[in-house]
Scaffold this motif. Structure first.
Motif, PDB file in Angstrom:
ATOM      1  N   PHE A  90       0.826  -1.206   0.000  1.00  0.00           N
ATOM      2  CA  PHE A  90       0.000   0.000   0.000  1.00  0.00           C
ATOM      3  C   PHE A  90       0.864   1.261   0.000  1.00  0.00           C
ATOM      4  N   ASP A 148      -3.882  -3.394   7.979  1.00  0.00           N
ATOM      5  CA  ASP A 148      -2.691  -3.293   8.802  1.00  0.00           C
ATOM      6  C   ASP A 148      -2.659  -4.488   9.762  1.00  0.00           C
ATOM      7  N   GLU A 200      -5.110  -4.308  20.003  1.00  0.00           N
ATOM      8  CA  GLU A 200      -6.441  -3.691  20.049  1.00  0.00           C
ATOM      9  C   GLU A 200      -7.521  -4.540  19.382  1.00  0.00           C
ATOM     10  N   LEU A 210      -5.991   0.347   6.125  1.00  0.00           N
ATOM     11  CA  LEU A 210      -4.980   1.397   6.037  1.00  0.00           C
ATOM     12  C   LEU A 210      -5.548   2.662   5.405  1.00  0.00           C
ATOM     13  N   ALA A 211      -6.654   2.521   4.676  1.00  0.00           N
ATOM     14  CA  ALA A 211      -7.268   3.691   4.049  1.00  0.00           C
ATOM     15  C   ALA A 211      -8.747   3.419   3.859  1.00  0.00           C
ATOM     16  N   PRO A 212      -9.558   4.470   3.902  1.00  0.00           N
ATOM     17  CA  PRO A 212     -10.977   4.277   3.610  1.00  0.00           C
ATOM     18  C   PRO A 212     -11.158   3.859   2.145  1.00  0.00           C
ATOM     19  N   TRP A 218       7.165  -3.526  10.902  1.00  0.00           N
ATOM     20  CA  TRP A 218       6.277  -2.617  10.184  1.00  0.00           C
ATOM     21  C   TRP A 218       7.029  -1.502   9.465  1.00  0.00           C
ATOM     22  N   TRP A 250      13.096   1.059  13.113  1.00  0.00           N
ATOM     23  CA  TRP A 250      12.266   1.500  14.235  1.00  0.00           C
ATOM     24  C   TRP A 250      11.220   0.416  14.516  1.00  0.00           C
ATOM     25  N   TRP A 274       8.188  -1.005  17.500  1.00  0.00           N
ATOM     26  CA  TRP A 274       7.472  -0.746  18.737  1.00  0.00           C
ATOM     27  C   TRP A 274       6.728  -2.001  19.140  1.00  0.00           C
ATOM     28  N   ASP A 283       3.434  -3.057  22.111  1.00  0.00           N
ATOM     29  CA  ASP A 283       2.590  -2.729  23.257  1.00  0.00           C
ATOM     30  C   ASP A 283       2.380  -3.986  24.065  1.00  0.00           C
ATOM     31  N   ASP A 311       4.445   0.906  26.583  1.00  0.00           N
ATOM     32  CA  ASP A 311       4.705   1.269  25.204  1.00  0.00           C
ATOM     33  C   ASP A 311       6.214   1.178  25.023  1.00  0.00           C
ATOM     34  N   GLN A 329       9.469   1.160  22.566  1.00  0.00           N
ATOM     35  CA  GLN A 329       9.897   1.538  21.220  1.00  0.00           C
ATOM     36  C   GLN A 329      11.420   1.512  21.161  1.00  0.00           C
ATOM     37  N   GLN A 374       7.734   8.257  24.593  1.00  0.00           N
ATOM     38  CA  GLN A 374       7.693   8.259  23.129  1.00  0.00           C
ATOM     39  C   GLN A 374       8.535   9.368  22.506  1.00  0.00           C
ATOM     40  N   LEU A 375       8.587  10.509  23.181  1.00  0.00           N
ATOM     41  CA  LEU A 375       9.306  11.633  22.563  1.00  0.00           C
ATOM     42  C   LEU A 375      10.810  11.378  22.483  1.00  0.00           C
ATOM     43  N   ARG A 415      11.235   9.868  19.154  1.00  0.00           N
ATOM     44  CA  ARG A 415      11.091  10.892  18.108  1.00  0.00           C
ATOM     45  C   ARG A 415      12.370  11.726  18.033  1.00  0.00           C
TER      46      ARG A 415
END
Ligand SMILES: Cc1cc2nc3c(=O)[nH]c(=O)nc-3n(C[C@H](O)[C@H](O)[C@H](O)COP(=O)(O)OP(=O)(O)OC[C@H]3O[C@@H](n4cnc5c(N)ncnc54)[C@H](O)[C@@H]3O)c2cc1C
Lengths: 106, 367
Positions: free
Chosen positions: B14, B40, B47, B57-59, B259, B285, B287, B289, B294, B296, B334-335, B338
């Motif tokens: 995708f 995905d 979840e 992944l998209a509508p 991913w 990268w 991650w 859960d 969390d 990462q 998380q930051l 980043r």
């Protein structure tokens, strides 16, 4: 649509997001971002999932979701990369006489 | 402009279609995938298993808006310039293989479940009723994620793991994750084999790794060796055919099945097709859960001999080679990740003392 006073400009640190809860917005929580270029408001919830954009990384007019790193343009909410594919709804926010005024667009 | 056919439409496939349209590619784009739309996978173990979450992944309108054709079918054969399903033949100058991976399983005298697709998740949801006794086998990210969800669904959970899970990904923070898991569920520190007495279990979930899904390339001229072998630009040995995501392996490197590698490898192929200069590769990268954490990680977080490990509080680690950041892992911070991503991609020199000091905002070190 009502304009809400959400605080003094100096309560909004530069290049950071501030979370405005539903009790204030009257709808979904909103994230407000102040940068050198201006002040912006998006729905706080990332369009990819239940993560808070107000906790994201603000840089170059964008906010990056702290969870899976989708970025959104602060000015128009446009999503810039996966995993999110939907734009973030934007709201009107302005600074008037040192006060930050938010007009949610629900 | 010549067209692109993509076999496999999850994150890797995708992302090629989305990336090409973003870059202004105007030729035809077709994605072939047996699922009804682009789905995905990471939420399947978390979840989606315990609740409900959008996996698309998209509508659906994304595909018409971006003029991308979705063909719900399985590609069975390919060669230079073509891809075939059982009933159709598609021709294009560029062919992207993004068929992902399939889970390995275990042969046991018990029902053994694996998790890769939505149907697997639905079956697991059925099986994981309250009070059911489940053994989860695996030493990677997936076993603790499944254990978290199974426990939340009311199952009695036992994890069999031969090692501290995902230690190569999260470095010493994997120990913290492991300690959390052992507080929450029963953990047996050995590999689950046929010798194990499984009488007390109703079912077993195998989370014992994946194999690249190379079926489409069997019998073709493509080189297959633990994945479809590609160069650093994800080109196979056949002109115009690329392989990305979980199905590929860069020559002389270990295979990557995360991913972000799917996304990053897709971005690289978009540059090749467009003839544009690729950005510097981003460090890997990952991650996960699990049990409320969390976790990462970016880059490599297990130091080599000449490198140095820097801790920032209990939940953040960095690996440095002199002033160069090699990697970072963080729990519920998380930051940090980043910031570390930016420090690494921009090649910013860092001072270990500043990195170690939680009172210095990490953002300041990215400038
Ligand atoms: C339960 C679970 C949890 C995960 N959690 C994490 C996580 O927390 N963090 C992380 O970094 N990674 C995680 N991963 C790994 C991550 O999801 C994968 O690395 C990623 O999905 C790889 O993307 P891909 O597009 O290469 O392959 P896949 O996602 O495997 O997609 C391949 C697609 O190709 C299609 N396909 C297969 N064969 C054919 C064919 N012959 N013709 C046409 N189409 C075909 C399949 O239907 C599928 O849609 C998880 C994976 C799973 C299964």
């Amino acid at each position: 649509m009502t304009r809400i006073d959400i605080g003094a400009e100096e309560d909004f640190p530069l290049e950071e997001g501030v979370y405005i809860g539903h009790e204030k917005t009257g709808g979904e929580p909103i994230a407000v971002f102040r940068t050198d270029e201006g002040i912006y408001a998006l729905n706080d919830r990332c369009t990819h999932g239940n993560y808070s954009l107000s906790e994201g990384w603000v840089e170059d007019g964008t906010v990056e979701c702290p969870k899976h790193a989708s970025s959104f343009c602060l000015a128009n909410g446009k999503v810039l990369n996966l995993p999110a594919t939907e734009d973030a709804p934007t709201h009107t926010v302005e600074v008037v006489d040192g006060r930050v005024l938010l007009t949610p667009q629900f | 402009m010549s067209g692109v056919i993509i076999a496999g439409g999850s994150v890797a496939g995708f992302s090629v279609a989305a990336g090409l349209r973003d870059a202004g590619f105007s030729g035809p784009i077709t994605i072939i995938d047996p699922h009804h739309t682009a789905l995905d996978r990471p939420p399947l173990s978390t979840e989606y298993l315990v609740g409900d979450v959008e996996l698309a992944l998209a509508p659906t309108e994304w595909f018409s808006d971006h003029d991308v054709t979705w063909v719900q079918d399985t590609a069975v054969r390919l060669g230079q310039g073509f891809v075939e399903t059982a009933t159709q033949r598609f021709a294009a100058d560029h062919i992207v293989i993004a068929t992902g991976a399939v889970p390995k399983t275990l042969q046991l005298d018990k029902p053994v479940y694996t998790l890769r697709n939505i149907a697997d998740a639905d079956a697991l949801r059925q099986a994981l009723s309250p009070g059911v006794n489940v053994a989860i086998a695996g030493g990677g990210l997936l076993a603790p994620e499944l254990a978290t969800s199974a426990k939340a669904l009311g199952a009695n959970v036992t994890v069999f793991t031969p090692q501290v899970p995902a230690a190569e990904i999260f470095g010493e923070l994997a120990e913290t994750l492991y300690a959390t898991m052992t507080e929450q569920v029963e953990v047996i520190e050995r590999r689950l084999t046929v010798e194990e007495n499984l009488d007390r279990f109703d079912l077993v979930i195998a989370a014992v790794g994946v194999e690249p899904n190379v079926a489409i390339a069997q019998g073709s001229k493509l080189t297959i060796d633990d994945g479809i072998v590609v160069d650093e630009a994800y080109r196979t040995n056949v002109e115009g055919i690329y392989a990305i995501g979980d199905v590929c392996r860069i020559r002389n490197q270990p295979r990557q099945d995360h991913w972000d590698h799917g996304r990053a490898s897709a971005a690289r192929v978009v540059h090749t097709i467009m003839g544009t200069e690729p950005a510097a590769p981003t460090p890997a990268w990952v991650w996960s859960d699990q049990f409320g954490h969390d976790a990462q990680a970016i880059g490599r977080v297990v130091p080599q001999a000449h490198e140095r490990l820097v801790r920032r509080g209990d939940n953040v680690i960095f690996v440095l080679d002199g002033e160069k950041l090699i990697g970072s892992a963080a729990l519920d911070e998380q930051l940090i990740i980043r910031a570390a991503t930016r420090i690494m991609t921009r090649d910013i020199a860092v001072d270990p003392a500043q990195l170690a000091d939680p009172d210095i905002p990490i953002r300041r070190l990215t400038r």
